[in-house]
Design a protein around this motif. Structure first.
Motif, mmCIF file in Angstrom:
data_model
loop_
_atom_site.group_PDB
_atom_site.id
_atom_site.type_symbol
_atom_site.label_atom_id
_atom_site.label_comp_id
_atom_site.label_asym_id
_atom_site.label_seq_id
_atom_site.Cartn_x
_atom_site.Cartn_y
_atom_site.Cartn_z
ATOM 1 N N ARG A 1 -66.109 -118.966 37.169
ATOM 2 C CA ARG A 1 -65.229 -117.830 36.895
ATOM 3 C C ARG A 1 -64.025 -118.591 37.058
ATOM 4 N NH1 ARG A 1 -68.493 -113.268 39.958
ATOM 5 N NH2 ARG A 1 -69.719 -112.569 37.894
ATOM 6 N N THR A 2 -63.539 -119.493 38.421
ATOM 7 C CA THR A 2 -62.961 -120.129 38.872
ATOM 8 C C THR A 2 -62.220 -121.306 38.137
ATOM 9 O OG1 THR A 2 -63.719 -120.291 41.624
ATOM 10 C CG2 THR A 2 -62.175 -121.366 40.857
ATOM 11 N N ALA B 1 -62.717 -121.156 35.048
ATOM 12 C CA ALA B 1 -61.881 -120.058 33.379
ATOM 13 C C ALA B 1 -60.972 -119.529 33.650
ATOM 14 C CB ALA B 1 -63.589 -118.648 33.174
ATOM 15 N N LEU B 2 -60.595 -119.388 34.766
ATOM 16 C CA LEU B 2 -59.568 -118.471 35.554
ATOM 17 C C LEU B 2 -58.254 -119.593 35.517
ATOM 18 C CD1 LEU B 2 -60.437 -116.230 38.484
ATOM 19 C CD2 LEU B 2 -59.559 -115.391 36.020
ATOM 20 N N SER B 3 -58.251 -120.590 36.068
ATOM 21 C CA SER B 3 -57.305 -122.741 36.377
ATOM 22 C C SER B 3 -57.484 -122.785 34.412
ATOM 23 C CB SER B 3 -58.130 -122.909 36.863
ATOM 24 O OG SER B 3 -57.647 -124.167 36.575
ATOM 25 N N GLU B 4 -58.445 -122.386 33.880
ATOM 26 C CA GLU B 4 -58.130 -122.964 32.268
ATOM 27 C C GLU B 4 -57.058 -121.946 32.079
ATOM 28 O OE1 GLU B 4 -59.393 -125.999 30.935
ATOM 29 O OE2 GLU B 4 -58.722 -126.833 32.639
ATOM 30 N N GLY B 5 -57.361 -120.879 32.344
ATOM 31 C CA GLY B 5 -56.851 -119.684 31.292
ATOM 32 C C GLY B 5 -55.193 -119.655 32.057
ATOM 33 N N ALA B 6 -54.759 -120.063 32.629
ATOM 34 C CA ALA B 6 -53.915 -119.997 33.857
ATOM 35 C C ALA B 6 -53.471 -121.285 33.189
ATOM 36 C CB ALA B 6 -53.580 -120.163 35.423
ATOM 37 N N ASN C 1 -52.116 -120.712 29.189
ATOM 38 C CA ASN C 1 -51.254 -119.270 28.872
ATOM 39 C C ASN C 1 -49.579 -120.448 29.867
ATOM 40 O OD1 ASN C 1 -50.234 -116.719 28.570
ATOM 41 N ND2 ASN C 1 -50.604 -116.225 30.645
#
Length: 144
Positions: free
Chosen positions: A102-103, A105-110, A113
């Motif tokens: 999850r961490t 995924a959130l980091s890669e998504g940010a 983006n």
């Protein structure tokens, strides 16, 4: 002398388990009580192999018919403990892996983006100072 070979085989198995455990002692991050319990297990195992009549005596004192039955009951309990311990360890590892995924995924998504919007990543500071707006390098890159 009648049971010498089987006793030798069983003791060699116990000693080899102990040596494997000691050899991986630094790698295995076991708790102290598990180390103590395993050491006691090996010592009791060797004693039981050398003196099987003592196991039968202990079994009679505990109300169990034979020493082999007592050993079987203890091994069933030990197997249950090991199964539960393994299950809890796997569940803990799965939770850690889920949190890590999850961490990431959130980091890669940010990061994705920010790259899509043309912004510098918020979490990573830019090591180079931004050039002044009046600098010649900046004005040439704008003209190009």
């Amino acid at each position: 002398m009648k049971y010498f070979w089987i006793q030798l085989l069983l003791i060699a198995g116990s000693v080899s388990m102990a040596l494997m455990f000691i050899r991986t002692w630094g790698q295995a991050k076991n708790r102290a009580w598990k180390r103590i319990a395993f050491s006691v297990f090996v010592v009791v195992n060797v004693y039981a192999v050398l003196r099987p009549t003592d196991v039968t005596w202990v079994a009679h004192q505990l109300g169990v018919g034979r020493g082999t039955d007592l050993v079987l009951y203890v091994m069933v309990l030990a197997m249950g403990f090991l199964t539960l311990n393994t299950f809890l360890r796997f569940r803990s590892l799965e939770k850690k892996i889920t949190d890590l995924a999850r961490t990431v995924a959130l980091s890669e998504g940010a990061r994705h983006n920010d790259a899509r919007l043309g912004q510098a990543p918020a979490a990573v500071a830019d090591p180079k100072p931004a050039p002044a707006a009046d600098s010649p390098a900046d004005s040439e890159s704008v003209k190009a």
